[in-house]
Design an enzyme around this catalytic site. Structure first.
Site, PDB file in Angstrom:
ATOM      1  CB  SER A 125      70.828 -40.689  10.980  1.00 50.95           C
ATOM      2  OG  SER A 125      70.610 -40.494  12.358  1.00 50.95           O
ATOM      3  CG  ASP A 182      64.888 -45.159  14.106  1.00 51.43           C
ATOM      4  OD1 ASP A 182      65.541 -45.227  15.159  1.00 51.43           O
ATOM      5  OD2 ASP A 182      65.291 -44.566  13.089  1.00 51.43           O
ATOM      6  CG  HIS A 214      68.814 -45.160  13.372  1.00 55.11           C
ATOM      7  ND1 HIS A 214      67.917 -44.166  13.045  1.00 55.11           N
ATOM      8  CD2 HIS A 214      70.051 -44.590  13.304  1.00 55.11           C
ATOM      9  CE1 HIS A 214      68.564 -43.038  12.802  1.00 55.11           C
ATOM     10  NE2 HIS A 214      69.870 -43.281  12.950  1.00 55.11           N
TER      11      HIS A 214
END
Length: 241
Positions: A125, A182, A214
């Site tokens: 991320s 996601d 995610h």
């Protein structure tokens, strides 16, 4: 808040190689996590630590700072964002400050005898975004970059740096994975990042993970492990199996 000082020494969790240390991997966590937390998460997904015979893994922890998407609450983040979107300016002051801090971490590995082309950086991320900034703006001679569930803003300074680049030296290869489900960092954002970087001369892979939100999967991490070994192979005295 004042920029993070380049003299900051990051807390870190280290997984030592089982054999002779000849390469290093810096794995950056996502927002609100820690180096120790990322290591635990990976161990939970794989049912074992991610380890290599010759590669040291460094999981640093971002220093706490106010984070605008959390209404200014303090969080362990590599940099600030105006919002979680690919269609807004980057908070470049905080990104540049952290690039300077992470440069000290890389320089420490180099001083210990590890060449820059034997160092890989990547993350999950926000950590993957930070890694792309670090490699493509400051360390274009690194072994490679990986970004899991990550993206760059449409007007990213990374794109600008690559557009202004002179010379024809090969750029670090990029390995990306992204879940198709996601909803925090959209799959399309990751895909757009990959295509843009390819158009600017980066050799890049993009792997879609069907149905993944995610997060991380064992298959994704095993693919990453295999790619890492192509970028940082062991010597003939001790190949990873």
């Amino acid at each position: 808040m004042a920029a993070v000082s380049g003299s900051v020494i990051l807390q870190r969790c280290v997984v030592s190689p089982s054999g002779r240390h000849s390469a290093s991997l810096i794995f950056l966590h996502g927002s609100g996590d820690s180096g120790q937390g990322l290591r635990r998460w990976i161990k939970l997904v794989l049912n074992q630590d991610l380890t290599f015979q010759h590669i040291k893994i460094i999981y640093p922890t971002a220093p706490p700072r106010p984070y605008t998407p959390m209404k200014g609450r303090i969080s362990n983040v590599w940099f600030d964002r105006f919002k979680v979107s690919n269609d807004c300016p980057e908070h470049l002051e905080s990104i540049d400050a952290m690039c300077h801090v992470l440069t000290n971490l890389i320089d420490g590995e180099v001083k210990s005898g590890i060449k820059k082309n034997r160092i890989l950086v990547g993350g999950f991320s926000m950590g993957g975004c930070m890694a792309m900034h670090l490699a493509y703006r400051s360390y274009q001679d690194m072994a490679g970059v990986f970004a899991l569930s990550s993206f760059l803003n449409k007007t990213s300074a990374v794109y600008q740096a690559l557009q202004q680049r002179s010379g024809s030296d090969k750029l670090p290869e990029l390995f990306q994975c992204h879940g198709t489900a996601d909803q925090l960092v959209l799959h399309a954002w990751g895909q757009e990042t990959n295509l843009k970087l390819q158009s600017l001369g980066v050799s890049a892979q993009f792997h879609s993970v069907p149905g993944l939100y995610h997060g991380l999967t064992a298959g994704e991490l095993e693919s990453l492990r295999s790619w890492i070994l192509t970028k940082l192979p062991g010597d003939m005295r001790g190949q990873d199996i």
